[in-house]
Write an enzyme that holds these catalytic residues in place. Structure first.
Site, PDB file in Angstrom:
ATOM      1  N   ASP A 116      -0.116   5.202   0.784  1.00 23.93           N
ATOM      2  CA  ASP A 116      -0.288   6.257   1.802  1.00 23.93           C
ATOM      3  C   ASP A 116      -0.463   5.647   3.192  1.00 23.93           C
ATOM      4  O   ASP A 116      -1.365   4.844   3.423  1.00 23.93           O
ATOM      5  CB  ASP A 116      -1.510   7.118   1.454  1.00 23.93           C
ATOM      6  CG  ASP A 116      -1.350   7.761   0.079  1.00 23.93           C
ATOM      7  OD1 ASP A 116      -0.222   8.139  -0.277  1.00 23.93           O
ATOM      8  OD2 ASP A 116      -2.361   7.855  -0.655  1.00 23.93           O
TER       9      ASP A 116
ATOM     10  N   ASP B   2       0.854  -1.174   0.000  1.00 22.09           N
ATOM     11  CA  ASP B   2       0.000   0.000   0.000  1.00 22.09           C
ATOM     12  C   ASP B   2       0.905   1.245   0.000  1.00 22.09           C
ATOM     13  O   ASP B   2       2.080   1.159   0.365  1.00 22.09           O
ATOM     14  CB  ASP B   2      -0.875  -0.050   1.258  1.00 22.09           C
ATOM     15  CG  ASP B   2      -1.709   1.190   1.415  1.00 22.09           C
ATOM     16  OD1 ASP B   2      -2.243   1.680   0.400  1.00 22.09           O
ATOM     17  OD2 ASP B   2      -1.809   1.682   2.561  1.00 22.09           O
TER      18      ASP B   2
END
Ligand code: ZN
Length: 430
Positions: free
Chosen positions: A261, A259
């Protein structure tokens, strides 16, 4: 298709290891690197080889002969038809190609005899044919982009700019470096430049940038030069660990999906500007550890800011260029970045209505993982999804992968260290 291998260069920086043997004869686990190259080519049907030799050429010619004999190192047949072009005076790395014009009647591979590689060459050649043009460069991210030349290309792979080490570069850039493997048209060698030596990169290829005749082929496969004692030692260790061979895209790959952010960079809500992209502590070190494990490091991120009309695709590319630049400064790199530009809820001012859809790629749906698996021949059941949100782990589980939840927003490095302990990551798959 003929493969031309430049095997004439001197190895000045590595002279401390090999004073009296040419670089292409440096052993990797007891077998010369040039023989490893020939075996990689032969196993994929490339058996016509032209070696350009100069420096200490006799040791190369005596070892390989015409390719019909047995390898002194392994006792197995070379299985190739090998011919030589002997330089009597240094012609530069492209000078010999003008002398070989009669032999090179169709597109050919041009490879560097002192790099170790294990590459799916048929896939590379297919890409060259699909993109067209006079030349295709094999490009990849590396762990020192800040002092490497950079290739800047459009979405279709056409090279728009070729920056040498010395050229001024943009502040933020994609980590894309020329690996020294090429598919070339013989048309490039019809008229010889009027210089005693001819340099392939500077005189032939770089001037093609921006003309539509030069493309790049991005691949995560293993290609490394062995120009210094440290790099040579690293290559030998990777070869011994099986990583060089495992990364050939003919083999099923394993990936760590990350992932973005809150996992790699600071969570700021909707990230809209390059200025807001800042790495979390330990993130580069964690990604470097993935790079060294032989797993692919691939970002998969939901970016509904595109559908909301708040960030354009060009602006998002610039944000990702900053991410790649910052990682590169710390010796880490990403093999690919996938993003979902969609969002399901319609009816807001400024939105891009065609992206306001219930797509298949917005996490927790697994569309980005499935696309990456197709692009890179990834075995998802042997891969991992790492994020700090349940949506991330759900997308990993949806494709039968394994998952790691990052427990705090600075937690990527400890998560990756746990991952490495859990999955004996340093054992490549067969
Ligand atoms: Zn989507």
């Amino acid at each position: 298709m003929i493969a031309v291998i430049i095997a004439g260069g001197k190895g000045t920086r590595i002279a401390s290891i090999a004073k009296d043997i040419p670089k292409p004869m440096l052993p990797i686990e007891g077998v010369p690197v040039l023989e490893r190259e020939l075996e990689c080519l032969r196993s994929q049907g490339f058996t016509d080889v032209l070696l350009t030799v100069g420096h200490l050429k006799d040791s190369i010619i005596n070892y390989f002969g015409d390719g019909s004999g047995l390898s002194p190192a392994t006792g197995k047949p070379f299985g190739a038809r090998i011919d030589y072009f002997e330089e009597t005076e240094p012609l530069g790395n492209a000078g010999a190609l003008y002398e070989l014009r009669d032999r090179l009647t169709e597109d050919f591979l041009l490879l560097n005899g002192d790099a170790i590689f294990d590459v799916d060459f048929n896939r590379f050649v297919d890409a060259h044919r699909r993109m067209g043009g006079l030349a295709t460069l094999f490009t990849h991210p590396n762990n020192h982009p800040y002092d490497s030349g950079l290739i800047i290309a459009d979405k279709g792979g056409a090279v728009v700019e070729w920056l040498t080490k010395e050229d001024e570069r943009p502040r933020w850039y994609k980590n894309r470096v020329n690996a020294g493997l090429h598919v070339l048209s013989p048309k490039l060698f019809e008229v010889r430049p009027d210089t005693p030596k001819v340099d392939l990169d500077r005189q032939i290829l770089k001037p093609l940038a921006g003309t539509g005749e030069l493309h790049c082929y991005d691949s995560p496969e293993y290609v490394k030069d062995m120009g210094t004692p440290e790099r040579y030692a690293a290559v030998c260790a990777d070869f011994k660990a099986g990583i060089v061979n495992a990364k050939n895209l003919r083999n099923k790959q394993r990936a760590v999906f990350l992932d973005r952010d809150g996992t790699i960079n600071k969570y700021v809500g909707f990230l809209r500007e390059p200025e807001e992209m800042e790495l979390l502590p330990g993130a580069a070190e964690a990604i470097k550890r993935i790079n060294e494990s032989g797993y692919l490091a691939i970002v998969v991120t939901n970016q509904p800011v595109i559908a909301r009309g708040e960030v354009t695709v060009e602006q998002l590319d610039e944000i990702h260029n900053k991410l790649e630049t910052l990682l590169g400064q710390e010796g880490a790199y990403l093999d690919a970045i996938y993003y979902c530009p969609h969002h399901p809820d319609k009816g807001f001012p400024g939105e891009i209505s065609e992206l306001k859809i219930d797509c298949d790629c917005r996490k927790p749906k697994p569309g980005m993982l499935l696309k990456a698996a197709e692009d890179f021949n990834i075995d998802l059941s042997q891969s991992w999804m790492v994020g700090y949100d349940e949506r991330d782990t759900e997308s990993g589980k949806a494709v039968g992968g394994r998952t790691v939840l990052v427990e705090s927003k600075n937690g990527l490095l400890s998560a990756i260290n746990r991952w490495a302990d859990d999955c004996n990551s340093f054992q490549p798959s067969e």
